[in-house]
Design a protein around this motif. Structure first.
Motif, PDB file in Angstrom:
ATOM      1  N   ASN A   1      48.217  39.777  43.520  1.00 31.80           N
ATOM      2  CA  ASN A   1      47.187  38.751  43.608  1.00 31.80           C
ATOM      3  C   ASN A   1      45.796  39.284  43.297  1.00 31.80           C
ATOM      4  N   VAL A   2      45.734  40.541  42.831  1.00 30.80           N
ATOM      5  CA  VAL A   2      44.445  41.143  42.536  1.00 30.80           C
ATOM      6  C   VAL A   2      44.114  40.910  41.067  1.00 30.80           C
ATOM      7  N   ALA A   3      43.055  40.175  40.798  1.00 36.49           N
ATOM      8  CA  ALA A   3      42.686  39.861  39.422  1.00 36.49           C
ATOM      9  C   ALA A   3      42.057  41.079  38.767  1.00 36.49           C
ATOM     10  N   ASP A   4      42.280  41.216  37.463  1.00 42.72           N
ATOM     11  CA  ASP A   4      41.619  42.272  36.713  1.00 42.72           C
ATOM     12  C   ASP A   4      40.117  41.998  36.647  1.00 42.72           C
ATOM     13  N   THR A   5      39.356  43.056  36.469  1.00 45.94           N
ATOM     14  CA  THR A   5      37.897  42.993  36.472  1.00 45.94           C
ATOM     15  C   THR A   5      37.366  42.624  35.090  1.00 45.94           C
TER      16      THR A   5
ATOM     17  N   HIS B   1      39.706  44.625  32.535  1.00 43.68           N
ATOM     18  CA  HIS B   1      40.633  45.734  32.743  1.00 43.68           C
ATOM     19  C   HIS B   1      41.161  45.697  34.167  1.00 43.68           C
ATOM     20  N   GLY B   2      42.339  46.279  34.360  1.00 43.74           N
ATOM     21  CA  GLY B   2      42.923  46.347  35.693  1.00 43.74           C
ATOM     22  C   GLY B   2      44.408  46.602  35.648  1.00 43.74           C
ATOM     23  N   CYS B   3      44.988  46.789  36.826  1.00 45.19           N
ATOM     24  CA  CYS B   3      46.411  47.118  36.940  1.00 45.19           C
ATOM     25  C   CYS B   3      47.312  45.896  36.770  1.00 45.19           C
ATOM     26  N   HIS B   4      46.761  44.696  36.902  1.00 49.33           N
ATOM     27  CA  HIS B   4      47.592  43.500  36.749  1.00 49.33           C
ATOM     28  C   HIS B   4      48.175  43.439  35.339  1.00 49.33           C
ATOM     29  N   ASN B   5      47.314  43.518  34.320  1.00 51.80           N
ATOM     30  CA  ASN B   5      47.786  43.552  32.942  1.00 51.80           C
ATOM     31  C   ASN B   5      47.997  44.976  32.426  1.00 51.80           C
ATOM     32  N   ASP B   6      47.629  45.980  33.237  1.00 47.06           N
ATOM     33  CA  ASP B   6      47.792  47.390  32.881  1.00 47.06           C
ATOM     34  C   ASP B   6      47.193  47.672  31.506  1.00 47.06           C
ATOM     35  N   ARG B   7      45.939  47.278  31.315  1.00 50.76           N
ATOM     36  CA  ARG B   7      45.313  47.443  30.012  1.00 50.76           C
ATOM     37  C   ARG B   7      43.796  47.339  30.141  1.00 50.76           C
ATOM     38  N   VAL B   8      43.121  47.720  29.066  1.00 52.66           N
ATOM     39  CA  VAL B   8      41.732  47.356  28.833  1.00 52.66           C
ATOM     40  C   VAL B   8      41.742  46.329  27.708  1.00 52.66           C
ATOM     41  N   TYR B   9      41.072  45.203  27.906  1.00 55.64           N
ATOM     42  CA  TYR B   9      40.968  44.175  26.872  1.00 55.64           C
ATOM     43  C   TYR B   9      39.501  44.046  26.484  1.00 55.64           C
TER      44      TYR B   9
END
Length: 286
Positions: free
Chosen positions: A16-20, A31-39
């Motif tokens: 439930n933690v949204a990427d930043t 970016h964040g662990c939810h999508n495991d990426r930097v966009y």
């Protein structure tokens, strides 16, 4: 100590933690662990080298599996030199004149793995369908089409929570939706008896005269009635009034319904973003 995503894996359950979303070197990234990426969502063209260095450092420090970047074609040589791969091209993305690229850099072999053959076969079969494909119509369905505002934000968040097990952006949060609508994101809903049964958004990029058609969802009982088609055409009509020249979408590769919706409305296949987005419970290609 840096926060990392190491060991989470591609099929982890959504959290439930949204990427930043933040600005680095004048460029907007998520970016964040939810999508495991930097966009890299919006590139500052005045500091391409600095942005490249910053997003790579972030990805390595956090152990993200992928960097995805949406860039103007003029920036492609710098990204290509830095080891990025071109995954998709949006013709005429910038004011109908210059193409936009989706490019990627991977930090694990598993993240770069191709989808199973059956997934690619499904995508290819839709691409190869000969026009005109029969379009469904929503005429006669007892629905009212509305443009959403802050008064609908709570109902919208509840609706999206019902439909999606996970999503790459926090669309279940009414606060996020209100902030988006205060910007350049137009949400439209189909309502029946005062409740939302289908919803979609047009994310307008006025600088480039482009729009991303996104966040499509329909309650199960209301599917196959042409509601998504009706919402898409309404959003196209509204964004034409804003002098938008190019519309595109990022759709799940494994979803024949959403891909056929856009195929039927004249959209062209532009590429495949590998293992890109945490949606419907897992990271999927788009």
């Amino acid at each position: 100590m840096a926060l990392t995503c190491k060991g989470i894996g591609l099929n982890r359950q959504a959290n439930n933690v949204a990427d930043t979303i933040e600005t680095i070197n004048g460029s907007v990234i998520q970016h964040g662990c939810h999508n495991d990426r930097v966009y890299l969502m919006r590139l500052n063209p005045n500091d391409v080298a600095g942005t490249l260095a910053a997003v790579e450092e972030l990805a390595r420090n956090r152990d993200y599996g992928k960097i995805l970047a949406r860039i103007p074609q003029d920036a492609w040589p710098a990204f290509k030199t830095a080891g990025y791969l071109k995954e998709a091209v949006i013709p005429g993305f910038s004011r109908g004149r210059k193409d936009g690229y989706f490019v990627a850099r991977y930090f694990s072999s598993s993240r770069q793995a191709l989808p199973p053959p059956e997934t690619m076969g499904l995508v290819q079969s839709i691409i190869d369908e000969k026009p005109p494909v029969t379009r469904t119509g929503a005429a006669g369905t007892p629905c009212q089409l509305i443009k959403c505002g802050s008064a609908e934000a709570a109902a919208m968040g509840t609706f999206y929570r019902r439909v999606f097990e996970s999503y790459p952006f926090p669309i279940i949060d009414p606060g996020y939706l209100e902030q988006a609508m205060d910007g350049d994101v137009l949400y439209y809903a189909a309502q029946a008896d005062g409740r939302i049964v289908a919803l979609a958004a047009a994310e307008v990029d006025r600088e480039n005269a482009a729009v991303e058609m996104t966040d499509f969802a329909t309650l199960t009982a209301w599917r196959k009635q042409g509601l998504a088609d009706t919402l898409l055409r309404r959003m196209e009509n509204e964004t034409r009034k804003l002098k938008i020249k190019t519309a595109y979408t990022i759709a799940r590769a494994v979803s024949p319904g959403i891909n056929r919706l856009f195929k039927n409305n004249g959209y062209q296949y532009a590429g495949l973003l590998l293992n890109n987005t945490h949606i419907c419970g897992s990271i999927q290609s788009m």
